[in-house]
Design a protein around this motif. Structure first.
Motif, short mmCIF file in Angstrom:
data_model
loop_
_atom_site.label_atom_id
_atom_site.label_comp_id
_atom_site.label_asym_id
_atom_site.label_seq_id
_atom_site.Cartn_x
_atom_site.Cartn_y
_atom_site.Cartn_z
N SER A 55 0.84 -1.21 0.00
CA SER A 55 0.00 0.00 0.00
C SER A 55 0.87 1.25 0.00
O SER A 55 0.58 2.23 -0.70
CB SER A 55 -0.90 0.05 1.24
OG SER A 55 -1.63 -1.12 1.38
N LYS A 56 1.93 1.23 0.80
CA LYS A 56 2.81 2.39 0.88
C LYS A 56 3.49 2.66 -0.46
O LYS A 56 3.61 3.79 -0.90
CB LYS A 56 3.89 2.18 1.95
CG LYS A 56 3.43 2.61 3.31
CD LYS A 56 4.60 2.77 4.26
CE LYS A 56 4.93 1.47 4.92
NZ LYS A 56 5.89 1.62 6.01
N PHE A 65 -5.76 4.94 0.65
CA PHE A 65 -4.60 4.31 1.27
C PHE A 65 -4.96 3.77 2.65
O PHE A 65 -4.72 2.60 2.96
CB PHE A 65 -3.46 5.34 1.36
CG PHE A 65 -2.30 4.90 2.19
CD1 PHE A 65 -1.48 3.88 1.76
CD2 PHE A 65 -2.05 5.51 3.41
CE1 PHE A 65 -0.40 3.48 2.54
CE2 PHE A 65 -0.98 5.11 4.19
CZ PHE A 65 -0.16 4.09 3.75
N ILE A 66 -5.60 4.64 3.45
CA ILE A 66 -5.97 4.23 4.81
C ILE A 66 -6.96 3.07 4.76
O ILE A 66 -6.81 2.07 5.46
CB ILE A 66 -6.58 5.42 5.58
CG1 ILE A 66 -5.53 6.53 5.71
CG2 ILE A 66 -7.04 4.98 6.97
CD1 ILE A 66 -6.08 7.82 6.25
N VAL A 90 -5.16 -5.71 11.97
CA VAL A 90 -5.29 -4.29 11.66
C VAL A 90 -4.18 -3.49 12.35
O VAL A 90 -3.54 -2.63 11.73
CB VAL A 90 -6.69 -3.77 12.07
CG1 VAL A 90 -6.76 -2.26 11.90
CG2 VAL A 90 -7.76 -4.45 11.25
N ILE A 91 -3.93 -3.81 13.63
CA ILE A 91 -2.89 -3.06 14.35
C ILE A 91 -1.54 -3.21 13.65
O ILE A 91 -0.82 -2.23 13.42
CB ILE A 91 -2.77 -3.57 15.80
CG1 ILE A 91 -3.97 -3.10 16.60
CG2 ILE A 91 -1.49 -3.06 16.45
CD1 ILE A 91 -3.94 -3.53 18.03
N GLN A 92 -1.22 -4.47 13.26
CA GLN A 92 0.06 -4.70 12.58
C GLN A 92 0.19 -3.83 11.34
O GLN A 92 1.20 -3.18 11.12
CB GLN A 92 0.14 -6.15 12.15
CG GLN A 92 0.74 -7.03 13.19
CD GLN A 92 1.34 -8.27 12.58
OE1 GLN A 92 1.46 -8.39 11.37
NE2 GLN A 92 1.74 -9.18 13.41
N ASN A 93 -0.87 -3.84 10.53
CA ASN A 93 -0.80 -3.07 9.29
C ASN A 93 -0.71 -1.58 9.55
O ASN A 93 0.01 -0.86 8.85
CB ASN A 93 -2.03 -3.37 8.43
CG ASN A 93 -1.70 -4.36 7.33
OD1 ASN A 93 -0.65 -4.98 7.37
ND2 ASN A 93 -2.57 -4.50 6.37
N LEU A 94 -1.42 -1.09 10.57
CA LEU A 94 -1.39 0.35 10.87
C LEU A 94 -0.02 0.76 11.38
O LEU A 94 0.51 1.81 10.98
CB LEU A 94 -2.47 0.70 11.89
CG LEU A 94 -3.89 0.81 11.30
CD1 LEU A 94 -4.91 1.08 12.40
CD2 LEU A 94 -3.97 1.91 10.24
N ILE A 95 0.57 -0.07 12.25
CA ILE A 95 1.91 0.27 12.75
C ILE A 95 2.91 0.30 11.60
O ILE A 95 3.77 1.16 11.51
CB ILE A 95 2.34 -0.72 13.85
CG1 ILE A 95 1.49 -0.49 15.08
CG2 ILE A 95 3.82 -0.56 14.18
CD1 ILE A 95 1.71 -1.49 16.17
N GLY A 96 2.72 -0.64 10.66
CA GLY A 96 3.62 -0.72 9.51
C GLY A 96 3.63 0.54 8.66
O GLY A 96 4.61 0.81 7.97
#
Lengths: 384, 337
Positions: free
Chosen positions: A209-210, B9-10, B281-287
């Motif tokens: 995504s990034k 993106f989000i 979800v947390i993993q992806n957001l932290i990433g």
């Protein structure tokens, strides 16, 4: 009773006779034979075994029975060091081919240094491996500070990228390589969007995504094929066709298999000449297939070359020693000072710290699952 | 960067996290079921799960040349993986855990780790004999494509997803549907059937349940069968989603799914699912924190990237365990005297 005693003593005499005529000389391999990297480690062992098979007759002529003993380091520094101590204790072992991982080579070569067991690495690229200046540690592959800039030059020169996204696998290998690439790119004023580490082996959705958001012109991934292949597959699945560049960790036929239909626009630098570019490599590949029922890969060829360096070194030392079994110190010196020929990757000689004096880096291109030679770059180590 | 590019993106990061979360959730169910009944962490579950993935690979490989419908292939793969993983899990329980049922708790835990290592190298040898190491899934045509391509009947839904900017692939949708279905069936099985009642009784008190005429060994076997079958399903889904597995692939998702089970409240079925989704979800957001960091010009956030997504997830776990030791949905055991 008397008769049997007599025959026994004759048998014993015979046994003694053969023992004195045939001295056993061993070389060892140290590489991961179990665990997640056993595929690469087994390639090294098998490559070395082929070289040993080839040289057996020459050693036989000198009255030496040549053997290969394979040690498993499980890609783990502690296990590797323990194995190195075992190798040091076996006086018949004159030299070692190994290791796969720089992180294992550093402590293991230290453990072997005091007993002067020479080590020729078929795979370690971290600068620190030879920067410590140990008299026993040598390598036949290019260093990170040669491979990194070569990758960076390719990204700017051939791919004309202005914006680069860098990833690494958080190991001594991947991180070191990524750092060298970043340094070289920044020196050329190329925008480096990120240099991210990831241990993830299956899910790259966040990173993809990034990348989608930041639209780099090229991606560099310092890592091993099984991780990078999955990443590329997911990248292409998401519809991103940006070129991905990497180091010799990508040099495996498995890379294209894992990336599947996404195996396009991939480049990697490697010191192993593509097997179809060298007639000698073709014979080697056929031999490898016949002996082990497995396809030869880059590390198999390195293992073969490293073992040949070791074996020629021992032979040189033996000749200088009046055709008698040389000491470990003599072998160590012969390897560091010698020039070795008949190898798949060309002529090998080492500088004062054990780096290869001149090596060629090949840039390979994967397109539609096929590997092709993109270009070749001559490299020299930092010091002579 | 404006909101129009940032919003998709989000959304994508969260959707990606949820899809991943469903894989974790269904692996976590395997841990939680066994724990619920035996208070044992079945560390071999990660290999049971990989076995399912390997079976799925073999089914897809063998069926690849046949013109059979893709969904039928998937069904065969799922059923085969469920059967093999389920039976394997029963076998593990019979050979490695049952003889140690009355031993101190640490002993079966160590056996579990041992079984896990044995299975890893066994799988490696079996596939190695055929010259394979990384098993790459050959999925039926279309499975790797975008969800709701233009020509299909759901084009409108596809158009909507594209305008919102969600990047869903057909296999993601299949994954979510299969995960929800198995969750529904499991829920029915445990809460509405006699078998489920018996399993719950054994979970509550093995000795008393035995006195009431319930064969607790059979119920424990049934639990391992169900847990293993779930592991098989998750293995196939994992292979489909990420494309490749090898004998050692189980370790990482296994540890995360175990964490998810603890996060949700180990022993609780909805807890395992919630834990999986939250962790994904947390993993992806932290990433992707560094992207927000650079947008908002907060230098400290810019250095938080994919390198930290694992650690971040575990920090969340530790925080939850500090403030709610039973996990998100776990109930504390009330000891009656």
């Amino acid at each position: 009773m008397k008769k049997s005693a007599l025959s026994l003593s004759i048998l014993a005499a015979l046994a003694l006779g053969t023992a004195s005529a045939q001295t056993t000389v061993k070389i060892a391999t140290l590489s991961p034979l179990s665990g997640g990297q056993s595929d690469l480690g087994t390639q090294i062992r098998n490559g070395a075994q082929l070289a040993v098979n080839e040289y057996k007759a020459q050693f036989q002529k000198l009255g030496m029975n040549l053997q290969l003993v394979a040690y498993d380091d499980q890609a783990d520094p502690a296990t590797g060091t323990a194995q190195a101590r075992k190798i040091a204790a076996d006086r018949q072992i004159l030299a070692v081919v190994g290791t796969l991982n720089s992180g294992v080579a550093i402590p293991s070569s230290q453990a072997l240094a005091s007993s002067h067991v020479a080590m020729v690495s078929p795979a370690n690229t971290a600068n620190q491996v030879t920067d410590r200046g140990l008299s026993n540690m040598n390598r036949i592959v290019a260093r990170d500070d040669a491979q990194g800039p070569a990758g960076a030059n390719f990204i700017t020169g051939n791919l004309k990228a202005k914006k680069v996204y860098i990833l690494n696998d958080k190991t001594a290998y991947g991180e070191g390589l990524a750092k060298e690439v970043e340094k070289a790119l920044r020196a050329k004023n190329i925008q480096v969007v990120a240099n991210e580490g990831t241990e993830e082996k299956s899910d790259f959705s966040g990173i993809v995504s990034k990348i989608k958001l930041q639209r780099p012109d090229a991606i560099y991934f310092g890592g091993i094929y099984n991780q990078v292949g999955v990443f590329i597959k997911q990248l292409r699945d998401a519809g991103i066709d940006t070129p991905v560049v990497g180091g010799d960790g990508l040099d495996s036929s498995e890379l294209a298999t894992i990336a599947g239909t996404g195996a396009n626009n991939i480049y990697f630098t490697t010191v192993a000449a593509p097997i179809d570019a060298l007639p000698a490599a073709k014979v080697f590949a056929a031999n490898f297939k016949k002996t082990f029922n497995d396809e030869a890969q880059g590390f198999g060829a390195f293992g073969y070359d490293a073992a040949k360096v070791v074996l020629q070194g021992i032979l040189n030392a033996a000749r200088a020693n009046g055709n008698k079994v040389p000491t470990r110190e003599q072998v160590e010196a012969a390897i560091r000072k010698g020039t070795f020929t008949g190898l798949l990757s060309g002529r090998v000689s080492f500088n004062s710290v054990g780096d290869r004096t001149a090596a060629t880096l090949y840039v390979m291109n994967v397109q539609g699952g096929k590997y092709r030679l993109a270009t070749r770059i001559p490299v020299k180590p930092a010091r002579q | 960067m404006d909101l129009a590019t940032l919003l998709p993106f989000i959304v994508n990061v969260i959707v990606g996290g949820l899809v991943l979360g469903f894989v974790y959730a269904i692996i976590a169910l395997g841990y939680t079921m066994v724990y619920g009944v035996l208070q044992l962490i079945n560390f071999a579950h990660s290999e049971v799960f990989v076995t399912g993935a390997v079976v799925g690979f073999e089914v897809f490989r063998v069926l690849a040349p046949s013109p059979m419908n893709g969904y039928l292939k998937l069904l065969i793969a799922l059923v085969a993986a469920m059967a093999v993983s389920g039976l394997l899990n029963v076998l593990i329980e019979r050979l490695a855990y049952r003889p140690l049922r009355n031993a101190p708790k640490l002993v079966p835990l160590i056996t579990a780790i041992g079984v896990s290592l044995i299975l890893q190298d066994l799988l490696r040898i079996i596939e190695g004999f055929q010259g394979r190491f990384d098993l790459t899934y050959t999925l039926p045509a279309g499975f790797s494509g975008k969800f709701c391509a233009a020509q299909s009947s759901c084009a409108a839904a596809g158009d909507f997803l594209r305008t919102v900017g969600i990047d869903l692939q057909l296999k993601d949708v299949i994954l979510i549907v299969v995960a929800l279905l198995s969750l529904g069936v499991l829920n029915y099985l445990v809460n509405r059937t006699r078998l489920g009642k018996a399993i719950r009784a054994v979970a509550q008190d093995r000795v008393t349940a035995g006195l009431m005429g319930i064969d607790s060994n059979r119920m424990i076997s049934a639990t391992f069968l169900i847990g293993g079958a779930l592991g098989g399903i998750s293995g196939v889904l994992f292979g489909m989603k990420f494309g490749t597995v090898n004998a050692y692939s189980g370790f990482d998702p296994g540890i995360i799914a175990f964490t998810a089970a603890v996060l949700g409240g180990i022993g609780s079925i909805p807890g395992a699912v919630l834990g999986g989704l939250v962790l994904g979800v947390i993993q992806n957001l932290i990433g992707v924190t560094n992207v927000f960091g650079s947008l908002l010009n907060i230098a400290n956030l810019e250095s938080i990237n994919a390198s930290y997504q694992r650690i971040g997830a575990f920090i969340v776990l530790v925080l939850i365990l500090i403030f709610k030791p039973t996990g998100l949905l776990g109930k504390s055991n009330v000891e009656k005297v």
